[in-house]
Design a protein around this motif. Structure first.
Motif, PDB file in Angstrom:
ATOM      1  N   SER A 175       0.832  -1.207   0.000  1.00 62.31           N
ATOM      2  CA  SER A 175       0.000   0.000   0.000  1.00 62.31           C
ATOM      3  C   SER A 175       0.861   1.249   0.000  1.00 62.31           C
ATOM      4  O   SER A 175       0.548   2.241  -0.680  1.00 62.31           O
ATOM      5  N   ASP A 179       0.928   4.094  -2.963  1.00 66.31           N
ATOM      6  CA  ASP A 179       0.755   5.532  -2.719  1.00 66.31           C
ATOM      7  C   ASP A 179       1.891   6.333  -3.337  1.00 66.31           C
ATOM      8  O   ASP A 179       1.675   7.385  -3.966  1.00 66.31           O
ATOM      9  N   LEU A 199      -1.493  -6.385  -4.784  1.00 61.38           N
ATOM     10  CA  LEU A 199      -2.453  -6.065  -3.731  1.00 61.38           C
ATOM     11  C   LEU A 199      -3.797  -6.755  -3.966  1.00 61.38           C
ATOM     12  O   LEU A 199      -4.452  -7.219  -3.025  1.00 61.38           O
TER      13      LEU A 199
END
Length: 250
Positions: A175, A179, A199
């Motif tokens: 994650s 980002d 993911l």
């Protein structure tokens, strides 16, 4: 002396586990005292120059950064890095943990370029390959037992199921990389799609199907726009497992 040593090691384990669970729960300030106890007893048991101190330093850095104490986090990371640099036979696993911690710290500071350096493509690739194997292993189990499904309670476990720590690690690291990839001034859509795919697989294996569908579709749409589309087939397979029919590439 042997009994004392056993007690001290037990205290290290308890303090470290407690601090780790608090960090996972987002209670970074509460995690700091426990992590500090783990470090102090580690120094007492192993000495100030041992690689055995690295996990406690990294955990303290993560707790401090999460609590907003960035200078302290930087100090603990520097201590861990110094110990690793002094140990030429340091394992790849320990070095990975250091780079992972440095990457997350740089991301917290907003230094995306340095964060990407530490969380480089090979971190993404390691998780991507691991999750592909996990997904294939699960499908082999389901094929061998057609009466089971992903959601049946009696389905056979994968040969090497992920531990809770691996699950948390995967979601947090991937994650963070996603980002950074999405905010980077220079976009690399191929790498972004790879992170999204990883993911999506992770959330699917954890049975968070809505999130897996969202990430999988996002990755599929991104890959369709790329000149090299080697991820289309595994992404399409993942989406079909979730009863999602992706649109055909143009």
């Amino acid at each position: 002396m042997e009994q004392l040593l056993r007690r001290q090691k037990h205290i290290i384990d308890v303090a470290y586990s407690t601090a780790q669970e608090l960090v996972w729960a987002g209670k970074h300030e509460e995690a700091r005292p426990a992590a500090l106890h783990a470090l102090r007893f580690s120094i007492e048991v192993y000495g100030p120059d041992s690689l055995q101190l690295v996990p406690a330093y990294l955990l303290l850095a993560e707790a401090s950064a999460g609590a907003g104490h960035l200078p302290e986090a930087s100090k603990y990371l520097s201590q861990a890095e110094w110990l690793i640099l002094r140990a030429p036979d340091c394992s790849a696993a320990v070095q990975y943990k250091l780079h992972r911690s440095l990457g997350l710290f740089c991301a917290a500071k907003g230094d995306l370029e340095r964060a990407l350096y530490h969380l480089a493509n090979d971190v993404t690739s390691t998780w991507h390959s691991f999750l592909l194997k996990s997904l294939r292993a699960q499908q082999q189990v389901l094929k061998s037992r057609p009466e089971t499904s992903l959601f049946t309670e009696d389905r056979a476990p994968r040969e090497e199921p992920m531990t809770e720590a691996q699950q948390v690690e995967g979601i947090r690291v991937l994650s963070a990389i996603l980002d950074i990839r999405e905010q980077a001034p220079t976009q690399q859509p191929g790498e972004t799609a790879r992170v999204l795919h990883a993911l999506a697989m992770l959330h699917y294996l954890l049975m968070d199907i809505p999130k897996a569908q969202e990430l999988g579709l996002k990755a599929f749409e991104l890959v369709k726009q790329l000149p090299q589309q080697e991820l289309l087939e595994p992404l399409g397979h993942l989406l079909k497992l979730m009863n999602v029919e992706p649109s055909s590439p143009e």
